[in-house]
Each structure stands twice: as structure tokens, then as C-alpha cells.
Design an enzyme around this catalytic site. Structure first.
Site, PDB file in Angstrom:
ATOM      1  N   HIS A 131      16.947 -36.869  -7.342  1.00 42.39           N
ATOM      2  CA  HIS A 131      16.085 -37.285  -6.238  1.00 42.39           C
ATOM      3  C   HIS A 131      14.653 -36.802  -6.427  1.00 42.39           C
ATOM      4  CE1 HIS A 131      19.630 -38.743  -4.245  1.00 42.39           C
ATOM      5  NE2 HIS A 131      20.218 -37.583  -4.507  1.00 42.39           N
TER       6      HIS A 131
ATOM      7  N   ARG B  63       4.051  -0.353  -4.734  1.00 44.02           N
ATOM      8  CA  ARG B  63       3.747  -0.845  -3.385  1.00 44.02           C
ATOM      9  C   ARG B  63       2.398  -1.562  -3.323  1.00 44.02           C
ATOM     10  NH1 ARG B  63       6.883   1.534   0.518  1.00 44.02           N
ATOM     11  NH2 ARG B  63       5.351   0.957   2.061  1.00 44.02           N
TER      12      ARG B  63
ATOM     13  N   CYS C  63       0.844  -1.190   0.000  1.00 41.09           N
ATOM     14  CA  CYS C  63       0.000   0.000   0.000  1.00 41.09           C
ATOM     15  C   CYS C  63       0.884   1.246   0.000  1.00 41.09           C
ATOM     16  CB  CYS C  63      -0.946   0.079   1.181  1.00 41.09           C
ATOM     17  SG  CYS C  63      -2.089  -1.283   1.293  1.00 41.09           S
TER      18      CYS C  63
ATOM     19  N   LYS D 188      12.390 -15.361 -10.673  1.00 43.17           N
ATOM     20  CA  LYS D 188      12.150 -14.263 -11.624  1.00 43.17           C
ATOM     21  C   LYS D 188      11.102 -14.683 -12.646  1.00 43.17           C
ATOM     22  CE  LYS D 188      13.334 -11.659  -9.992  1.00 43.17           C
ATOM     23  NZ  LYS D 188      13.865 -11.542  -8.744  1.00 43.17           N
TER      24      LYS D 188
ATOM     25  N   ASN E 241      -1.832   2.114   5.660  1.00 46.60           N
ATOM     26  CA  ASN E 241      -0.944   1.068   5.165  1.00 46.60           C
ATOM     27  C   ASN E 241      -0.557   0.215   6.367  1.00 46.60           C
ATOM     28  OD1 ASN E 241       1.202  -0.429   4.121  1.00 46.60           O
ATOM     29  ND2 ASN E 241       2.636   1.279   4.198  1.00 46.60           N
ATOM     30  N   GLY E 242      -0.812  -1.083   6.298  1.00 50.91           N
ATOM     31  CA  GLY E 242      -0.479  -1.960   7.428  1.00 50.91           C
ATOM     32  C   GLY E 242      -1.672  -2.843   7.767  1.00 50.91           C
TER      33      GLY E 242
ATOM     34  N   GLU F 137       7.575 -14.981 -11.069  1.00 50.71           N
ATOM     35  CA  GLU F 137       7.003 -13.690 -10.669  1.00 50.71           C
ATOM     36  C   GLU F 137       6.380 -12.938 -11.826  1.00 50.71           C
ATOM     37  OE1 GLU F 137       9.538 -11.743  -7.060  1.00 50.71           O
ATOM     38  OE2 GLU F 137      10.649 -12.059  -8.903  1.00 50.71           O
TER      39      GLU F 137
ATOM     40  N   LYS G 278       5.956  -4.812  -4.051  1.00 50.08           N
ATOM     41  CA  LYS G 278       7.401  -4.629  -3.924  1.00 50.08           C
ATOM     42  C   LYS G 278       7.832  -4.634  -2.471  1.00 50.08           C
ATOM     43  CE  LYS G 278      11.343  -3.369  -5.828  1.00 50.08           C
ATOM     44  NZ  LYS G 278      11.952  -4.578  -6.361  1.00 50.08           N
TER      45      LYS G 278
ATOM     46  N   GLU H 191      17.010 -18.100  -7.901  1.00 50.92           N
ATOM     47  CA  GLU H 191      16.656 -16.732  -8.255  1.00 50.92           C
ATOM     48  C   GLU H 191      16.126 -16.661  -9.700  1.00 50.92           C
ATOM     49  OE1 GLU H 191      16.041 -14.136  -6.765  1.00 50.92           O
ATOM     50  OE2 GLU H 191      16.256 -12.513  -8.202  1.00 50.92           O
TER      51      GLU H 191
ATOM     52  N   TRP I 247      -2.796  -2.768  -1.760  1.00 50.84           N
ATOM     53  CA  TRP I 247      -2.503  -4.192  -1.958  1.00 50.84           C
ATOM     54  C   TRP I 247      -3.348  -4.899  -0.914  1.00 50.84           C
ATOM     55  CZ3 TRP I 247      -0.684  -8.438   0.713  1.00 50.84           C
ATOM     56  CH2 TRP I 247      -0.253  -9.515  -0.063  1.00 50.84           C
TER      57      TRP I 247
HETATM   58  C1  G6P Z   1       8.771  -8.955  -2.119  1.00 53.23           C
HETATM   59  C2  G6P Z   1       9.360  -8.473  -3.423  1.00 53.23           C
HETATM   60  C3  G6P Z   1      10.639  -9.239  -3.718  1.00 53.23           C
HETATM   61  C4  G6P Z   1      11.606  -9.102  -2.565  1.00 53.23           C
HETATM   62  C5  G6P Z   1      10.982  -9.522  -1.238  1.00 53.23           C
HETATM   63  C6  G6P Z   1      11.852  -9.115  -0.062  1.00 53.23           C
HETATM   64  O1  G6P Z   1       8.322 -10.256  -2.259  1.00 53.23           O
HETATM   65  O2  G6P Z   1       8.422  -8.628  -4.472  1.00 53.23           O
HETATM   66  O3  G6P Z   1      11.223  -8.731  -4.896  1.00 53.23           O
HETATM   67  O4  G6P Z   1      12.730  -9.882  -2.803  1.00 53.23           O
HETATM   68  O5  G6P Z   1       9.726  -8.864  -1.061  1.00 53.23           O
HETATM   69  O6  G6P Z   1      11.884  -7.736  -0.003  1.00 53.23           O
HETATM   70  P1  G6P Z   1      13.052  -6.870   0.599  1.00 53.23           P
HETATM   71  O7  G6P Z   1      12.623  -5.452   0.335  1.00 53.23           O
HETATM   72  O8  G6P Z   1      13.100  -7.181   2.063  1.00 53.23           O
HETATM   73  O9  G6P Z   1      14.297  -7.221  -0.093  1.00 53.23           O
END
Ligand code: G6P
Length: 612
Positions: free
Chosen positions: A508, A27, A2, A489, A100-101, A492, A607, A485, A74
């Protein structure tokens, strides 16, 4: 999670708030809304969907007010729709709140209020909070600021809130606990926002509100009190953020811009930290606490998502270079596991945003138990950066694409510097290894640039695999976290199911998935695991899997065995994850674009995850 923006001054607030919401959209982007005074009354416009949808609808109203609040959501409580979007009215519609929260005890408060006749229109915890404040005002006859203070003393959970009230139409009241809130101070005008991105265009002078603080902004200026009603002098800081850093700069997406920024961002992560003459490493933010790292019985790396992957890479680095025990923990598991923590443990919290709720909670837990906490954060002045004893900023610059790219490489760069500095101090790195590492780091920005020059080839491979339904990513050693990673990606932003595995683990279980339809990405650079990974590739090829291999430039063996190769320059093994991850970022990006996905704002994600 948010985004909040509020304005008080002489400018028309609506366009300014819409622009701010667009900057904060990373956000949360399932719905948005604004509240402004128009013709003497409080008006709310809310809309499911992107900020542009809200803009299209509310623009027609010809809003001219110079005070207003806005929110991009969000969803946590209640599905994303017009009603659950913020702002929320009090029952007399004389106050509007953005939040927000999460208010954890909202259900109990709601029940109490319902018994008193309050009717709630939305399913949100936020609407309960503004009704609660309204109820306290009525019951106690106290001014709004006092009612907010009383309410917040009873609230459990996290919040950043801003309230606009018809009874004081030239005033904003804000408060925070756990969710960020920054106040920009201009010339006779104020900007309140979740981060500095909507503010930087107008002023560089900001005050970060701390937990349990309430801010009152009006023509008399800015007043800050805490929940015990003790007044605090605002501490004005200057932000260094430049406007270009938060704009697309000609790229179609922030993610692509951020991928291509990596030669610069990685260089910035190292800038001033390696003395050219002596090769000595200097991480200013660790000064005064470096001994704790040297004496650490154990290093515990905590983070979430991509930051957790950076922690996994760092596990190899710290063990190999500094010969210290390392554990890597998902912050969300660590915080609830009653972990054994000693006073001579060092926790390194890794976070791009510096606001991730689980990481913050993990830090608090470890701190209570006596550990020393270091932070590796990107967002300067963020909650995590402020909650740690010491730390090193990554200096990647703002990352706006939801899928993390440059933040990851900067995190790994800083963690590499930390591991080298520690190893050097402890005498666990031989001179020639040290020299090789420094040479590797110096060459890194240029080498990342070389990988990026291969974007065209990666795009062609993306085209071939656009409609694949699954992907497997395999790597060994330091490239195992890179495989994780890469898979993350792809998931996501393209919504393709992808799994990362240590290459040897394939036997396995995942090997059962392999047939002629299964693309398998190997990170198979020429390093200490080379022969082993060649065998793993053969195992996949024997089962007709389609292999894309990331190989070291000049490799002659693997290209003969696999379907597609992407070359990366030769580098020191400890540094090579910073190169091997780049093609995986590009591959995900191009596949997502070709599938028509919303790359910068993929569905269901945010994010900055400020809820647990
Ligand atoms: C969310 C974001 C990711 C990020 C993760 C941790 O899931 O979409 O891209 O890696 O949070 O966030 P941070 O800000 O703590 O790295």
C-alpha cells in the site's frame, strides 16, 4: 534531559564535577558548564560541545574549590552555545543556577523583570529563574531559601535546580518539580545529581527529592522543606547500583556493551519471578494489585520511543495469552486526546528512565480518571516508578547508550511474564502452551548469546550497506514492532532514513520505493506468518530489492531467495521478538560505527526526555 551535579565537602569539586558530568552526558551533550568559588568570588566556566571541551578549557584555571555546581545541556530554549550553557548568573553575579526542565511562564516573568531593568545575556528560561529569585530577594529582603520558595510557587513548568550563592558560600540550595534530583550523603559531604550515577562511587546513601521540595545543604546537614514551608525528615535509602555497571568495561561503546549484556539483563529481568518447582510466576511488585489486572476491562500500554515499541509487542502477548482488550498509545498523544478511561481500565506505563515527561503526564491523567496504573521501569526510584500504583522493575541495569537496546529486551521480557501470569490466572493459556513458554524463557539467555556469536557476520553485512541512503524493515505479527524498532535504531545512530512497516502493508505504498538500491530487511522466522512473509519477500525480489532476512536456524527456503541471511535459534513464537531484535541492534551499531557516528551520543537526541 540535561544533567545536574553539585558537590559540597572537602574534596576538590572541579574534577569530581567533570567526572560526574561525563557520567550524566547521556542526558544531554550540546554544552556544559561549572560554577565554583575561587579566591572568594563566584566563577563560571561554560562551553559549547562535550564535557571534555569544558574540561580542557577550565582545567587551565587550576580550580581548587571544594564546593561547586555543574550542568550538561540538551537545548530547549536557545541554541547550544557558550552563552546559553548553564550555570547562569544573577544580574549581580553573586548567584549561579543550574536547571533541568522548562519554565513555561518564563516569558511573562522575563517581561516583568526587563521592565525593572534586568538584562538577560542568554535566550534561556533558566536565566530568567535566577534573576527572578534575585529580584524577590531584593524586594522582600528574605533569605535565599525563602526567595527560592516564593519564586517556585509562581513558576509553571518543570525543574530540578541547584543554586550556589556568594552570600552563603558553604551552602547549596536545590529544588525539584517534574525533573529528578537525588542527594547523596557521604561523610561530611553531599552530592546532588540528576541520577545516582555520579554519586555511586562515593556513597550509596541517597535521598530522592520529591516534587515541590526544596533542599538546603550546608555544614549543619540536609534540610528539606516543601513549597508550603513544612519541614520533612529526609528518607535515606541505599542504592544498589555498582560502579562497574556504569563503566564501559573494555567495550568501545556503551551501546555495544549493553547489546552484549543482554543474556545477563534478560536473565535478571526473570530472576526470582518464575518458581522452578511449580512454574508459578511471581511478580512481587504487582502483589496486592494483581486482581485489578485480572478484572481489567482493557489494558492501555503507554510509552514513548523504544518503550512504545515494547508496548506494541506486548499488545500481541496480552491479547493472545490473556485474551484481554489492549490498546497501545504514544504517551504524548494519549495525554492530549481526552481519552475515554474507565475505573476498571489498567494502564501499563513503560519507561526505561522512568522520567519521560509525556509518559508521566499520561499516568497522571489516567490516574485522575480512576484507572489503575502499573509501571514497567528500569530506573529504580524514578518518577514514573513512584507515580504508579504497582509495577515490575525490568532490572536491566543502567543503560547509558542513548539508543535503547537491553532496556527494550528487558521490557519485553517483563511484559511477557505479566501476560503469562495473567493468562495463567484467567485460564486462557493451555498447559502445553504454558510449558512451552516457560521452556522458551529458560532457553532465552543462552539463545541471545548464540545470536551475539553471529556478530562477525552481521558486521560484514553492515560493511556492505554502510553507505545505503534508505532502509525498509518489514515484519508481521510480533515482528512488526521489531521492524519498527530496527528502523528506529538505524535512524537514531547512523542518521540513515529507515522505515518499519507491517510486511503486508508494503503493497500500500512503500513498494513504490523498491529498486535495486533499496535494502529491505525482513524478519522472516519460521512461525505462523512464514508463508505470508515468503510471498512478501518474493514481491520485493521481483522488483530487484536487496533483501537481508532474519531467519530461523536451518531454514532452507528463504536463503535461496534473498541476498543475505542472519540466522537466529528456533524459539516459541511469543518469545521470538527477543531474539529477532538482536541482529538489528548489531547491524545498526556496526553501520553507525563504520559511518563514523557518535554512537553513544547521537546528534539531537537525549536519553531521558524530561520535556514534552
Ligand atoms: C528517548 C530515548 C529513547 C527512549 C525514549 C523513551 O527518546 O532516546 O531511547 O526509548 O526516550 O524513554 P523512556 O526512558 O521513557 O523509555
Amino acid at each position: 534531559m540535561c544533567g545536574i551535579i553539585a558537590y559540597l565537602g572537602d574534596r576538590p569539586s572541579f574534577p569530581l564535577i567533570i567526572k560526574g558530568l561525563k557520567r550524566l552526558e547521556y542526558r544531554g551533550y550540546d554544552s556544559s558548564g561549572v560554577a565554583v568559588f575561587e579566591n572568594g568570588s563566584l566563577n563560571i566556566f561554560k562551553k559549547k560541545g562535550k564535557v571534555a571541551d569544558l574540561e580542557a578549557e577550565a582545567s587551565a584555571a587550576g580550580l581548587t574549590a571544594t564546593i561547586g555546581i555543574g550542568h550538561t545541556r540538551w537545548a530547549t530554549h536557545g541554541e547550544p552555545n557558550d552563552v546559553n550553557a548553564h550555570p547562569h548568573f544573577s544580574s549581580d553575579r553573586r548567584m549561579a543556577l543550574i536547571h533541568n526542565g522548562i519554565i513555561e511562564n518564563y516569558a511573562a516573568i522575563k517581561q516583568r523583570l526587563e521592565k525593572k531593568g534586568h538584562v538577560f545575556l542568554s535566550d534561556t528560561d533558566s536565566e530568567v529563574l535566577i534573576h527572578f529569585i534575585e529580584d524577590i530577594r531584593k524586594e522582600t529582603g528574605q533569605p535565599l531559601e525563602e526567595a527560592v520558595r516564593i519564586a517556585l510557587r509562581e513558576v509553571v513548568g518543570a525543574y530540578a535546580i541547584v543554586i550556589l550563592s556568594q552570600d552563603a558560600p558553604d551552602q547549596l540550595i536545590a529544588a525539584r518539580k517534574g525533573s529528578p534530583l537525588v542527594i547523596g550523603i557521604g561523610d561530611g559531604e553531599y552530592f546532588l545529581a540528576s541520577d545516582a550515577t555520579p554519586i555511586v562511587e562515593y556513597t550509596k546513601n541517597v535521598v530522592y527529592l520529591d516534587d515541590y521540595e526544596i533542599a538546603v545543604v550546608n555544614a549543619h546537614g540536609l534540610k528539606i522543606v516543601n513549597l508550603d514551608n513544612t519541614e520533612k525528615l529526609p528518607y535515606v535509602q541505599t542504592i544498589e547500583l555498582e560502579l562497574e555497571a556504569i563503566e564501559k568495561g573494555g567495550y568501545p561503546h556503551f551501546m555495544l556493551k549493553e547489546i552484549f549484556e543482554q543474556p545477563r539483563s534478560v536473565a535478571d529481568s526473570m530472576r526470582g519471578r518464575i518458581q522452578p518447582a511449580t512454574g508459578m510466576l511471581q511478580l512481587g511488585g504487582l502483589t496486592g494489585h494483581f486482581d485489578k489486572l485480572v478484572e481489567a476491562r482493557r489494558i492501555i500500554l503507554v510509552g514513548c520511543g523504544t518503550s512504545w515499541h515494547a508496548g506494541l509487542v506486548a499488545e500481541y502477548l496480552f491479547e493472545e495469552l490473556a485474551r484481554v482488550n489492549v490498546e497501545v498509545e504514544y504517551a504524548s498523544e494519549f495525554r492530549y486526546r481526552n481519552p475515554v478511561i474507565h475505573h476498571d481500565d489498567v494502564v501499563i506505563a513503560i519507561s526505561q528512565s522512568g522520567e519521560t515527561a509525556d509518559t508521566l503526564a499520561a499516568i497522571e491523567l489516567a490516574k485522575e480518571r480512576g484507572a489503575t496504573i502499573f509501571g514497567v521501569c528500569n530506573a529504580v526510584g524514578s518518577s514514573i516508578a513512584r507515580a504508579t500504583h504497582a509495577g515490575a522493575y525490568t532490572h536491566a541495569g543502567p543503560e547509558i547508550g542513548v539508543a535503547s537496546t537491553k532496556a527494550f529486551t528487558s521490557q519485553v521480557t517483563v511484559l511477557t511474564l505479566m501476560a503469562i501470569a495473567l493468562g495463567r490466572h484467567k485460564g486462557t493459556i493451555r498447559d502445553e502452551v504454558f510449558t512451552g513458554l516457560l521452556e522458551g524463557l529458560a532457553a532465552l539467555p543462552g539463545q541471545i548469546g548464540q545470536v551475539l556469536e553471529n556478530a562477525g557476520k552481521i558486521k560484514e553485512i553492515a560493511y556492505i550497506f554502510t553507505y545505503a541512503r534508505n532502509f525498509i524493515y518489514l515484519g508481521r505479527g510480533l515482528h512488526f514492532p521489531v521492524a519498527l524498532e530496527g528502523a528506529l535504531k538505524l535512524k537514531e545512530i547512523s542518521y540513515i532514513h529507515a522505515e518499519g512497516y507491517p510486511a503486508a502493508e508494503m503493497k500500500h505504498g512503500p513498494i513504490a520505493l523498491i529498486d535495486e538500491d533499496m535494502p529491505v530487511i525482513f524478519i522472516a522466522t519460521r512461525d505462523s506468518s512464514y508463508e505470508k512473509i515468503v510471498s512478501n519477500i518474493q514481491e520485493v525480489k521481483a522488483r530487484k530489492g536487496r533483501v537481508i532476512a532474519i531467519v530461523t536456524e536451518g531454514d532452507e527456503l528463504i536463503p535461496k531467495m534473498v541476498d543475505f541471511v542472519i540466522e537466529i535459534p528456533e524459539s516459541h513464537e511469543m518469545i521470538s521478538p527477543l531474539l529477532s531484535v538482536i541482529p538489528l541492534q548489531l547491524l545498526s551499531y556496526y553501520i553507525a560505527v563504520m559511518r563514523g557516528r557518535d554512537v553513544d551520543q547521537p546528534r539531537n537526541l537525549a536519553k531521558s526526555v524530561t520535556v514534552e
